[in-house]
Every structure is written in structure tokens, then in C-alpha cells.
Scaffold this active site. Structure first.
Site, PDB file in Angstrom:
ATOM      1  N   VAL A   1      -9.421  -8.027   0.829  1.00 12.45           N
ATOM      2  CA  VAL A   1      -8.074  -8.558   1.001  1.00 12.45           C
ATOM      3  C   VAL A   1      -7.765  -8.638   2.491  1.00 12.45           C
ATOM      4  O   VAL A   1      -8.048  -7.699   3.245  1.00 12.45           O
ATOM      5  CB  VAL A   1      -7.023  -7.691   0.286  1.00 12.45           C
ATOM      6  CG1 VAL A   1      -5.613  -8.234   0.543  1.00 12.45           C
ATOM      7  CG2 VAL A   1      -7.292  -7.638  -1.205  1.00 12.45           C
TER       8      VAL A   1
ATOM      9  N   ILE B   1      -7.251  -5.834   5.268  1.00 17.95           N
ATOM     10  CA  ILE B   1      -6.331  -4.763   4.854  1.00 17.95           C
ATOM     11  C   ILE B   1      -6.775  -4.040   3.601  1.00 17.95           C
ATOM     12  O   ILE B   1      -6.121  -3.088   3.181  1.00 17.95           O
ATOM     13  CB  ILE B   1      -4.897  -5.317   4.631  1.00 17.95           C
ATOM     14  CG1 ILE B   1      -4.906  -6.453   3.606  1.00 17.95           C
ATOM     15  CG2 ILE B   1      -4.286  -5.758   5.937  1.00 17.95           C
ATOM     16  CD1 ILE B   1      -3.518  -6.984   3.288  1.00 17.95           C
ATOM     17  N   GLY B   2      -7.882  -4.437   2.983  1.00 20.47           N
ATOM     18  CA  GLY B   2      -8.291  -3.720   1.776  1.00 20.47           C
ATOM     19  C   GLY B   2      -9.645  -4.141   1.256  1.00 20.47           C
ATOM     20  O   GLY B   2     -10.055  -5.294   1.405  1.00 20.47           O
TER      21      GLY B   2
ATOM     22  N   GLY C   1     -12.370  -3.407  -2.295  1.00 19.09           N
ATOM     23  CA  GLY C   1     -12.373  -2.926  -3.664  1.00 19.09           C
ATOM     24  C   GLY C   1     -13.508  -3.511  -4.457  1.00 19.09           C
ATOM     25  O   GLY C   1     -14.410  -4.165  -3.918  1.00 19.09           O
ATOM     26  N   GLY C   2     -13.485  -3.231  -5.770  1.00 21.31           N
ATOM     27  CA  GLY C   2     -14.577  -3.647  -6.633  1.00 21.31           C
ATOM     28  C   GLY C   2     -14.737  -5.146  -6.746  1.00 21.31           C
ATOM     29  O   GLY C   2     -15.837  -5.649  -6.984  1.00 21.31           O
TER      30      GLY C   2
ATOM     31  N   ASP D   1      -3.768  -1.476 -15.422  1.00 17.27           N
ATOM     32  CA  ASP D   1      -4.197  -0.630 -14.302  1.00 17.27           C
ATOM     33  C   ASP D   1      -2.987  -0.190 -13.485  1.00 17.27           C
ATOM     34  O   ASP D   1      -2.996  -0.231 -12.263  1.00 17.27           O
ATOM     35  CB  ASP D   1      -5.197  -1.378 -13.421  1.00 17.27           C
ATOM     36  CG  ASP D   1      -5.924  -0.447 -12.453  1.00 17.27           C
ATOM     37  OD1 ASP D   1      -5.937   0.767 -12.717  1.00 17.27           O
ATOM     38  OD2 ASP D   1      -6.447  -0.938 -11.443  1.00 17.27           O
TER      39      ASP D   1
ATOM     40  N   LYS E   1      -6.978 -12.804  -0.977  1.00 18.60           N
ATOM     41  CA  LYS E   1      -7.911 -11.944  -1.709  1.00 18.60           C
ATOM     42  C   LYS E   1      -9.186 -12.732  -1.984  1.00 18.60           C
ATOM     43  O   LYS E   1      -9.177 -13.724  -2.707  1.00 18.60           O
ATOM     44  CB  LYS E   1      -7.278 -11.478  -3.013  1.00 18.60           C
ATOM     45  CG  LYS E   1      -8.121 -10.516  -3.828  1.00 18.60           C
ATOM     46  CD  LYS E   1      -7.319 -10.040  -5.042  1.00 18.60           C
ATOM     47  CE  LYS E   1      -8.089  -9.052  -5.880  1.00 18.60           C
ATOM     48  NZ  LYS E   1      -7.300  -8.588  -7.047  1.00 18.60           N
TER      49      LYS E   1
END
Length: 517
Positions: free
Chosen positions: A31, A23-24, A26-27, A134, A45
């Protein structure tokens, strides 16, 4: 192209959990949506990079519990030594998706219902001595009208002075407080980000935008937010939250949440804070749309550097050209190489200068841009003719093997005191510059710094324009090759010389429920 995940449906990389889907990205890693052996839905994650940074943040937040925070359940390690974070799965949409679906802003009812929940979740972090660092719509989720703040793994403990010194600016430019550039991290940076989010929720736009990261940062540091688009009751709240001085913002996220709740509950307007007071301790006049003077110096320095790089690349381009031609012939005059170098440099500078002009004009029509390149090409044709000494008399034997249209243009040019071939040069460079989309090659936010496709398009345009080239002999070579090489060189040089900002990762641009930093 869809993001690729390491694991697929049915995999069990972590004991006790079955992956359902990714579902995701990133850096920090990936996830996944997963289900435990007991049937509990969770988000897993996987930490791929900056493991120490991520683990430190998670360990701080592991035991935090608040109904407006995405809960972190556990921290585990698989048999391969990979670190996994087990956290609450949110099936609702992110706030960024809600804003994208409502480009003119959310309803005031939604704002008054959702913003205080977000603010109280962050206030809980502050009470525990933690700064989110963030805070942005991509890290805020709404499920069954309940707001959850997530991705607070980059948090830091607040020191005794309520500030934390750090050398790396982490966060998103659109929500970044001015003091972050100096490495100052206190809870005031979250309050500033909350002010930017409130502005975006009400208007659908971020308070400070720009064509480059430096432009956005400068606006955060010096410009006043345009509050004319914000409903009147919210203007003093946003003005105070976006104050350039941290000590002039709200004392806490709770205080800011109460100010928004007061509008939704009683309709009363908080104490008015003038926008000029929200800019600095002194009340100098502020003109919102005008860029600071120092920005012009940056633009001038950048332009000089761009033109300098273009000239250096043109000189480097001549080295292989000369080497190749000497394999074919050895009697070319050095002055002809100098003329070619001058023409390549001038053409590259012309394209770069025009691109800078059109970049500063928002909503420019491609038709007008092509027209400007056409006119510039006509001028370059005159320069090319001048470099060849204006000696272009078309003799019968030359006409027989000339380009399809060049003889006709030469005949038409007899009515003009200038030699007929000048018109051919002008036509060649005019068409060759009007066909490609040069403004795309020099766009700062192009996908790649250099791409071969624009070079191919430029070559095709030059080949088409070669029908108008006036000569067939150029010291032993087909002369149109010289013009062809000049344009190919220009398409390569302008891409390498013009500034370029790498685009964000695809995961940062796609609407995901879980955003990683």
C-alpha cells in the site's frame, strides 16, 4: 529491518498518480500514499498475490459509500498488468495504535464515541449483504474523531440463510468466532469480533489469549471471557456479543451500537446477561482460567511426538559421527557408540522436558531456570560417569596432561567413596547446561526453527567446561571432544524437535495505518 517497497517517491507506476511513500505491507501486496495529477491524496493498493480473491471482494464493494467506511474509488491495471486499488487515504492513527498507547484501556468517553461509529460502518456492509470477515483494531482508523473501517476486500456476500460456507478460516485468531473453524461465515462472526474489540478497547487486552494458536482457538470455543476487568455497564453487552452460539448474539450491529450509545447517553445499564448464559444454551458451571481436558491430550500427544523426533535425530546424528571417526581410527568398541547415543538422547530429552515445565510457568526467572539446568547437568554427569564404568583412577601421568581444574576436583573427591573423576563429569555437564539459554532454543515462538547462533554459544560453553573434563585419552581421541559433540548435538536436536510456530510477517507486527491480510 524496514519493509522494502517496489516503488519509491516520485515513481508513476499507475497513470495519473505519483507515489509519495510506502505505508504498508501484507499478504496481498503493498500500500502506498500517492497524489493524483489533480492533487487528490489517495492510497494505492498493489495486489501481488491471491489476485482473484482480492478482485472479487473489491468488485463487490466498489460502489459502497458510507462515512464510516474507507471509500474505494476505483480498480485499475497498469501497463505491466498489475492490479491496483485506488482508495481513500486516512491520515489518522489505527485503533490498534490507540490501544497500544493505552495499555489499560481507552476512556469510556472514547469508547462510547468510537465504537458505535465502527459498528454502524459494519452494519452498512451487512445491510448490503456483505460480511467483513476480518474485523480487528488494525482495520479500524480514526481521523478527526471520525471512525473509518477498512480492508473489507475479503468480504463475502451473505446467502439467503445469512450464512456462507467456506473452507478457509480467514481473520485474526484473537477476534475469530467459534463457528469460523467449521467454515460458517455469517454476519454473526462480525458481531463476535466487535465484542472482542469492545473488550480490548475497555481493558487494553484481548478477551482470549494463549501461548499457541491452538490454545487461543480452544478458549474461543469453550472458555468464558473474564468480565471482571470490564466496567459493569458493558459486561452484558460483551457477554452477549461473545456468545458461543451465533443465534444468541445481537441480531444486528446496529442493535449493539445502540446498546453502547445508551450507556454513554443516559448511563442506564442494559438488561443483564449472565456470563454463564453467554457460554452455551445450557447453563453448566464454567471455570474461566481452567483449560479443557482435551488440551491435556493434545499436550501429551505433542510431547510424545517431540521426544520421538529427538530420539530419531540423535540416531541420525551418530551416522556421520561414526563415519568421521572411522577415518581416524577403526578399533572403537560399538558399545561406546551406544553409550554416546544414549547420552545424546537423554540430554536432549532432559532439555526438552525442562523447557516444557518452564513454558507453563509465566514470568519464570532466568536465574531459576539456569539453576534447574545446572542441577540437571549434574545428574547427567553422574550418568556419563556410569556409562564409563566408574573407572576413573587418576594416575600421575594422567594428572600431568589433565585439564586445569580436573586434577584438583579429583583430589577433592578422594574424601568421597565415589571415584574422583565423577565430580569432574558432573562439573562439566553442570556448567555446559547452565551457560546456554536452552529455553530460548525451544521457545515455540522463536524467530526461526533453527539458528546456528545457539549452537555456537553451546559450543563455547562446552569448550569452557572442558577444563574440568577428567581424561585426556578416549580410545585415541581427546576425550573432551566426546562431551563437546554430545552438547553440540543436543543444541541442534532440541531446536529441530521442539514445536515451532512461524512469527507473523513484519507488516502484521508493525503499527501501520493500512493493514493487509
Amino acid at each position: 529491518m524496514p519493509a522494502r517497497f517496489t516503488y519509491k517517491n516520485g515513481d508513476r507506476p499507475l497513470d495519473g498518480y505519483t507515489i509519495k511513500r510506502g505505508i504498508g505491507h501484507g499478504g496481498f501486496g503493498e500500500v502506498y500514499f500517492a497524489v493524483s495529477d489533480g492533487g487528490k491524496e489517495v492510497a494505492l493498493k498493489l495486489i501481488r498475490t491471491n489476485v482473484d480473491v482480492e478482485l472479487r471482494g473489491i468488485q463487490i464493494c466498489l460502489n459502497l459509500k458510507h462515512h464510516n467506511l474507507v471509500q474505494i474509488y476505483d480498480l485499475k491495471e497498469d501497463v505491466n498488468g498489475n492490479n491496483w486499488i485506488v482508495m481513500e487515504y486516512i491520515s489518522g492513527k489505527g485503533l490498534n495504535e490507540w490501544i497500544k498507547e493505552n495499555p489499560r484501556g481507552l476512556s469510556e468517553e472514547q469508547v462510547c464515541r468510537w465504537f458505535p461509529q465502527m459498528a454502524r460502518g459494519v452494519a452498512y456492509l451487512h445491510e448490503k449483504g456483505i460480511v467483513h470477515r476480518d474485523l480487528k483494531p488494525g482495520n479500524v482508523f480514526i481521523e478527526n474523531d471520525v471512525v473509518k473501517v477498512g480492508d473489507y476486500g475479503l468480504c463475502k456476500l451473505i446467502s439467503g440463510t445469512h450464512q456462507f460456507q467456506h473452507t478457509e478460516g480467514i481473520g485474526t485468531l484473537y477476534y475469530m468466532a467459534p463457528e469460523v473453524g467449521q467454515g460458517v461465515y455469517g454476519k454473526a462472526i462480525d458481531i463476535y469480533a466487535a465484542g472482542a474489540i469492545l473488550y480490548e478497547m475497555l481493558t487494553g487486552q484481548v478477551p482470549f489469549n494463549g501461548q499457541t494458536p491452538s490454545e487461543i482457538l480452544i478458549k474461543h470455543q469453550t472458555a468464558a471471557p473474564d468480565l471482571s476487568r470490564v466496567p459493569e455497564p458493558y459486561r452484558p453487552i460483551i457477554a452477549k456479543a461473545l456468545h458461543k452460539q451465533p443465534d444468541q448474539r445481537y441480531a444486528s450491529m446496529t442493535e449493539m451500537a445502540e446498546a453502547v450509545e445508551k450507556i454513554g447517553g443516559s448511563g442506564e445499564v442494559p438488561t443483564v446477561v449472565r456470563p454463564t448464559d453467554a457460554i452455551s444454551r445450557k447453563p453448566p458451571p464454567v471455570v474461566i482460567p481452567v483449560e479443557p481436558k482435551t488440551d491435556w491430550r493434545l499436550i501429551l500427544a505433542e510431547s510424545c511426538g517431540t521426544f520421538g523426533v529427538a530420539a530419531a535425530l540423535a540416531l541420525l546424528w551418530m551416522v556421520p559421527w561414526i563415519a568421521v571417526e572411522h577415518l581416524v581410527e577403526e578399533n572403537r568398541d560399538i558399545a561406546e557408540y551406544g553409550a554416546a547415543l544414549f547420552l545424546i538422547t537423554l540430554t536432549s530429552w532432559s532439555v526438552l522436558a525442562l523447557s516444557m515445565v518452564w513454558r507453563s510457568i509465566r514470568g519464570a526467572s532466568p536465574l531459576w531456570m539456569r539453576l534447574s539446568y545446572l542441577i540437571t547437568g549434574l545428574g547427567l554427569g553422574v550418568v556419563a560417569a556410569w556409562l564409563r564404568g566408574w573407572s576413573f583412577d587418576f594416575y600421575p601421568e594422567a594428572r600431568e596432561s589433565a585439564g586445569i581444574f580436573s586434577s584438583l576436583l579429583a583430589d577433592l573427591g578422594q574424601a568421597c567413596p565415589l571415584p574422583g573423576a565423577v565430580f569432574c563429569y558432573m562439573t562439566f555437564f553442570g556448567l555446559a547446561l547452565a551457560i546456554p539459554r536452552w529455553w530460548r532454543m525451544t521457545d515455540r515462538q522463536r524467530r526461526k526453527r533453527f539458528s546456528f547462533w545457539p549452537v555456537v554459544v553451546t559450543g563455547l560453553g562446552a569448550a569452557l567446561a572442558a577444563l574440568f573434563w577428567p581424561e585426556t585419552s578416549y580410545s585415541g581421541l581427546q576425550s573432551w571432544v566426546v562431551g563437546f559433540v554430545v552438547l553440540i548435538a543436543t543444541s541442534v536436536i532440541v531446536q529441530l524437535a521442539s514445536p515451532w510456530y512461524p512469527p507473523p510477517p513484519k507488516a502484521a507486527r508493525a503499527p501501520l495505518r493500512y493493514r493487509l491480510t
